[in-house]
Design a protein around this motif. Structure first.
Motif, PDB file in Angstrom:
ATOM      1  N   TRP A 256      63.743  17.391  53.579  1.00 40.45           N
ATOM      2  CA  TRP A 256      63.671  18.609  52.752  1.00 40.45           C
ATOM      3  C   TRP A 256      63.615  19.843  53.651  1.00 40.45           C
ATOM      4  N   ILE A 257      62.775  19.783  54.659  1.00 37.01           N
ATOM      5  CA  ILE A 257      62.642  20.914  55.580  1.00 37.01           C
ATOM      6  C   ILE A 257      63.940  21.114  56.367  1.00 37.01           C
ATOM      7  N   ASP A 258      64.587  20.015  56.740  1.00 39.48           N
ATOM      8  CA  ASP A 258      65.886  20.113  57.423  1.00 39.48           C
ATOM      9  C   ASP A 258      66.884  20.904  56.582  1.00 39.48           C
ATOM     10  N   VAL A 259      66.930  20.591  55.288  1.00 42.38           N
ATOM     11  CA  VAL A 259      67.874  21.257  54.377  1.00 42.38           C
ATOM     12  C   VAL A 259      67.519  22.732  54.222  1.00 42.38           C
ATOM     13  N   LEU A 260      66.241  23.017  54.055  1.00 46.27           N
ATOM     14  CA  LEU A 260      65.795  24.406  53.921  1.00 46.27           C
ATOM     15  C   LEU A 260      66.209  25.239  55.124  1.00 46.27           C
ATOM     16  N   SER A 261      66.101  24.644  56.301  1.00 49.50           N
ATOM     17  CA  SER A 261      66.450  25.344  57.537  1.00 49.50           C
ATOM     18  C   SER A 261      67.957  25.468  57.713  1.00 49.50           C
ATOM     19  N   LYS A 262      68.673  24.355  57.556  1.00 51.52           N
ATOM     20  CA  LYS A 262      70.114  24.320  57.836  1.00 51.52           C
ATOM     21  C   LYS A 262      70.903  25.259  56.943  1.00 51.52           C
ATOM     22  N   THR A 285      56.225  18.017  65.210  1.00 50.53           N
ATOM     23  CA  THR A 285      57.010  19.210  64.867  1.00 50.53           C
ATOM     24  C   THR A 285      57.370  20.032  66.099  1.00 50.53           C
ATOM     25  N   GLY A 286      56.747  19.703  67.217  1.00 51.09           N
ATOM     26  CA  GLY A 286      57.015  20.470  68.435  1.00 51.09           C
ATOM     27  C   GLY A 286      58.453  20.378  68.911  1.00 51.09           C
ATOM     28  N   ASN A 287      59.148  19.296  68.533  1.00 45.68           N
ATOM     29  CA  ASN A 287      60.531  19.149  68.985  1.00 45.68           C
ATOM     30  C   ASN A 287      61.537  19.596  67.922  1.00 45.68           C
ATOM     31  N   LYS A 288      61.069  20.280  66.888  1.00 46.55           N
ATOM     32  CA  LYS A 288      61.950  20.759  65.829  1.00 46.55           C
ATOM     33  C   LYS A 288      62.383  22.197  66.108  1.00 46.55           C
ATOM     34  N   ASN A 289      63.615  22.495  65.699  1.00 44.49           N
ATOM     35  CA  ASN A 289      64.102  23.865  65.836  1.00 44.49           C
ATOM     36  C   ASN A 289      64.395  24.478  64.471  1.00 44.49           C
ATOM     37  N   TRP A 290      63.539  24.174  63.507  1.00 44.39           N
ATOM     38  CA  TRP A 290      63.710  24.704  62.155  1.00 44.39           C
ATOM     39  C   TRP A 290      63.635  26.222  62.139  1.00 44.39           C
ATOM     40  N   ASP A 291      64.348  26.816  61.188  1.00 42.61           N
ATOM     41  CA  ASP A 291      64.258  28.250  60.926  1.00 42.61           C
ATOM     42  C   ASP A 291      64.053  28.427  59.424  1.00 42.61           C
ATOM     43  N   LEU A 292      62.815  28.721  59.029  1.00 44.91           N
ATOM     44  CA  LEU A 292      62.470  28.862  57.616  1.00 44.91           C
ATOM     45  C   LEU A 292      62.312  30.321  57.202  1.00 44.91           C
ATOM     46  N   SER A 293      62.839  31.212  58.015  1.00 42.93           N
ATOM     47  CA  SER A 293      62.671  32.648  57.737  1.00 42.93           C
ATOM     48  C   SER A 293      63.379  33.087  56.461  1.00 42.93           C
ATOM     49  N   ALA A 294      64.405  32.341  56.025  1.00 43.94           N
ATOM     50  CA  ALA A 294      65.135  32.707  54.804  1.00 43.94           C
ATOM     51  C   ALA A 294      64.421  32.232  53.539  1.00 43.94           C
ATOM     52  N   MET A 317      54.044  25.078  58.957  1.00 46.59           N
ATOM     53  CA  MET A 317      55.397  25.637  58.981  1.00 46.59           C
ATOM     54  C   MET A 317      55.459  27.079  59.510  1.00 46.59           C
ATOM     55  N   LYS A 318      54.317  27.673  59.743  1.00 48.00           N
ATOM     56  CA  LYS A 318      54.278  29.043  60.266  1.00 48.00           C
ATOM     57  C   LYS A 318      55.053  29.196  61.581  1.00 48.00           C
ATOM     58  N   PRO A 319      54.967  28.237  62.514  1.00 49.56           N
ATOM     59  CA  PRO A 319      55.721  28.392  63.773  1.00 49.56           C
ATOM     60  C   PRO A 319      57.236  28.430  63.590  1.00 49.56           C
ATOM     61  N   PHE A 320      57.709  28.044  62.392  1.00 47.32           N
ATOM     62  CA  PHE A 320      59.155  27.996  62.157  1.00 47.32           C
ATOM     63  C   PHE A 320      59.635  29.150  61.277  1.00 47.32           C
ATOM     64  N   GLY A 321      58.822  30.172  61.171  1.00 46.55           N
ATOM     65  CA  GLY A 321      59.268  31.386  60.502  1.00 46.55           C
ATOM     66  C   GLY A 321      58.880  31.518  59.043  1.00 46.55           C
ATOM     67  N   LEU A 322      58.129  30.537  58.490  1.00 46.48           N
ATOM     68  CA  LEU A 322      57.689  30.669  57.103  1.00 46.48           C
ATOM     69  C   LEU A 322      56.646  31.783  57.007  1.00 46.48           C
ATOM     70  N   GLN A 323      56.905  32.740  56.105  1.00 37.96           N
ATOM     71  CA  GLN A 323      55.993  33.863  55.929  1.00 37.96           C
ATOM     72  C   GLN A 323      54.915  33.526  54.902  1.00 37.96           C
ATOM     73  N   LYS A 324      53.714  34.016  55.133  1.00 37.44           N
ATOM     74  CA  LYS A 324      52.612  33.749  54.210  1.00 37.44           C
ATOM     75  C   LYS A 324      52.913  34.277  52.812  1.00 37.44           C
ATOM     76  N   GLN A 325      53.604  35.417  52.738  1.00 39.66           N
ATOM     77  CA  GLN A 325      53.912  36.005  51.446  1.00 39.66           C
ATOM     78  C   GLN A 325      54.962  35.204  50.674  1.00 39.66           C
ATOM     79  N   SER A 326      55.610  34.261  51.344  1.00 39.66           N
ATOM     80  CA  SER A 326      56.605  33.415  50.672  1.00 39.66           C
ATOM     81  C   SER A 326      55.962  32.317  49.833  1.00 39.66           C
ATOM     82  N   LEU A 327      54.696  32.014  50.091  1.00 34.52           N
ATOM     83  CA  LEU A 327      53.994  30.982  49.337  1.00 34.52           C
ATOM     84  C   LEU A 327      53.667  31.510  47.944  1.00 34.52           C
ATOM     85  N   ARG A 328      54.258  30.893  46.934  1.00 32.40           N
ATOM     86  CA  ARG A 328      54.058  31.339  45.557  1.00 32.40           C
ATOM     87  C   ARG A 328      53.549  30.182  44.706  1.00 32.40           C
TER      88      ARG A 328
END
Length: 595
Positions: A256-262, A285-294, A317-328
């Motif tokens: 799921w996280i892979d899809v969110l990032s890709k 998770t240290g070897n992941k290059n996820w980008d959840l900023s979107a 997920m914070k290290p991968f760009g997830l913003q706190k304000q995105s949690l709804r």
């Protein structure tokens, strides 16, 4: 990313039905890929464009029209995949009432399925060839000549040219959403075209969906959050939707996280258990290059939300760009089509409320505070109020009561059940004789404009005149003993001559076996541990007494996977109670494995 040409982000066009919506988009952007199926949750597979979806829908609708099924019900039984979407729109295009249902597996769910067929009075089953073969070979369908079974993938595309557009208005029934049955027998909620359009537009505006925002979902299609919140919202808002099967997520949550990032996903919603599963199962998770900023809208809904789970997921997920304000957080139910309210940027995630105060339906703070989740506010054209369920008097801001809803998203009622429709959908409180409300059966309170959900009214445990919330008790039991950590727990009360009594049923991890199983060589070989039942029971009893000042009447350990749940993962506490009272529980200590 593909762009939808000719369609504004927030169209001013007024659509009465989803047929109007799809027809418009198939004409203006026929080749835009709106759905992408991900095989095994990873590999890009089948797709659906607006034009292909409409052609499929017309072909299926034409066959249904040829069977003279306008106004009748059709059961939809599909495995994970895009065939379901074509069948659902085929029903809409044929003015046939769709009835999404959980497909049977190895004869499981057949009893519920038969009940839905009888209650909905379905005249046809739409499915795949493989599921059709499974159905016709079951004893329930062995001599059943009253219902047709159609494998929709065998329908020729040329059938689309024979489609005759039916006359449909916004108050016509679009589909029946059968409730999950967490506290009662499943009932068919009548969802009209008007309900759908209002709720989907509400979702689009709440979560800023448009042709430049992607959606991802692994939720079951037969469940309202997967169907309305993701699939139908995608078609309406032009947001491309990436879909994977629930099983792929359950087995490997990181997909799921892979899809969110890709795919730079903007909106994805899931129940609390899914976020909890990600926290516990995703390792290294240290070897992941996820980008959840979107990921601007990471929504938790559909079951009681645990604040600690949301926070833990954010920290992971914070290290991968997830913003706190995105949690709804969100609140909704099938009887209101789906969405009732959602939190917004800047909303406090929860309110500290006294557990002691909740026992008396009061909202106040003290040293025994617990966290009650803020589920945000509803739209301007809907009204949510809190009402005392016994006196029917509207509650003040500092009082807990039943959540009542009035507005265009409130469904028409229960199919073929006028009494329950009247009781649930036509409620009036003491100070308003004009408006009717939906009684949700949920307890909560309103502070400011925000709705706070505190539990199911029918699940509330009342002992010595005080209210206890089962999910609160269940959470505490999870922490009472290491063998129960993350176990499925059900808390409920039974009544005897002395009044209400607290009963707790808990599953236990597969690695633990009763101390009475003395084949230690076999235990070691299977990497199991023996443990004493009385030790666990004693810890639970002490914890309940300390945390709630309650006496535990009975504590039962059962085998893993045997506590009944709904299709959406909610614990069926009434069913647990029924199994307890009829001695039908599958006890943990009764099973000695073959060796």
């Amino acid at each position: 990313m593909e762009k939808v040409k000719g369609l504004p982000n927030k169209s001013n066009m007024k659509h009465e039905t989803l047929i109007d919506v799809l027809e418009n988009k198939a004409e203006t952007s026929p080749h835009y890929t709106i759905f992408q199926w991900l095989q095994n949750g990873e590999k890009e597979g089948q797709t659906l464009s607006y034009n292909k979806l409409e052609q499929n829908a017309k072909a299926i609708a034409s066959v249904l029209q040829g069977m003279n099924l306008e106004g009748e019900s059709a059961l939809l039984l599909y495995p994970s995949g895009l065939d379901f979407i074509s069948a659902f729109f085929g029903c809409l295009y044929g003015k046939v009432i769709a009835v999404p249902a959980y497909p049977p597996k190895k004869n499981h769910h057949m009893e519920r399925l038969i009940k839905i067929i009888k209650d909905s009075r379905a005249r046809v089953i739409l499915t795949t060839t493989s599921i059709k073969q499974k159905i016709v070979n079951t004893k329930e369908f062995e001599n059943n000549n009253m219902i047709n079974i159609v494998a929709t993938e065998t329908i020729n595309d040329k059938e689309a040219y024979l489609w005759d557009k039916p006359k449909i208005c916004d108050n016509d029934v679009a589909f029946l959403q059968y409730t999950s049955g967490s506290t009662s027998a499943p009932k068919g909620v009548i969802v009209t075209h008007k309900n759908l359009i209002h709720n989907i537009n509400m979702i689009r505006e709440t979560f800023d969906l448009n042709q430049n925002t992607n959606i991802a979902s692994w939720l079951p299609f037969y469940h309202d959050m997967g169907l309305i919140g993701c699939i139908l919202s995608s078609v309406y808002s032009n947001s491309k939707c990436y879909l994977m099967s629930p099983m792929d997520f359950i087995q490997e949550p990181r997909k799921w996280i892979d899809v969110l990032s890709k795919y730079k996903v903007h909106f994805s919603v899931a129940p609390n258990f899914a976020y909890d599963l990600c926290v516990k199962k995703i390792k290294d998770t240290g070897n992941k290059n996820w980008d959840l900023s979107a990921w601007k809208y990471a929504v938790s809904a559909a079951e009681p939300i645990n604040v600690d789970t949301v926070v833990s997921f954010y920290q992971k997920m914070k290290p991968f760009g997830l913003q706190k304000q995105s949690l709804r957080t969100g609140y909704g139910l099938a009887e209101a089509t789906l969405l009732v309210s959602s939190s917004k940027i800047g909303d406090c995630l929860y309110e500290n409320v006294s557990r002691e105060g909740l026992k008396n339906n009061e909202v106040k703070e003290s040293e025994d505070n617990i966290k009650i989740v803020n589920c945000g506010c509803t739209t301007e054209d809907q009204q949510v109020i809190i009402v005392n369920p016994d006196t029917l008097i509207k509650c003040n801001e500092n009082q807990v009561g039943e959540i009542w809803v009035n507005g265009p998203s409130v469904a028409k009622g229960y199919w073929n059940n006028p009494q329950m429709t009247s009781e649930t959908f036509e409620a009036k409180h003491r100070h308003d004789d004009k408006n009717t409300y939906l009684r949700t059966g949920d307890l909560g309170f309103i502070k400011g404009k925000s709705i706070y959900y505190s539990g199911r009214m029918k699940d509330i445990i009342i002992i010595h005149g005080q209210n206890f919330y089962p999910q609160d008790i269940e959470s505490v039991v999870n922490r009472a003993h290491h063998a129960l950590q993350d176990a499925v727990v059900s808390a409920f009360s039974i009544t005897d001559k002395e009044g209400e009594r607290l009963v707790i049923i808990s599953e236990i991890h597969r690695k633990y076996w009763p101390v009475s199983f003395l084949n230690l060589e076999f235990v070691i070989k299977k990497h199991r541990e023996v443990i004493n039942y009385d030790e666990i029971k004693s810890k639970v009893r002490e914890t309940i007494a300390r945390e709630f000042d309650l006496s535990l009447y009975d504590f039962i350990l059962v085998k893993t996977g045997t506590i009944p749940k709904t299709s959406s993962g909610k614990i069926q506490r009434n069913e647990c109670r029924a199994q307890y009272e009829s001695n039908d529980l599958k006890l943990w200590g009764d099973y000695i494995p073959n060796h």
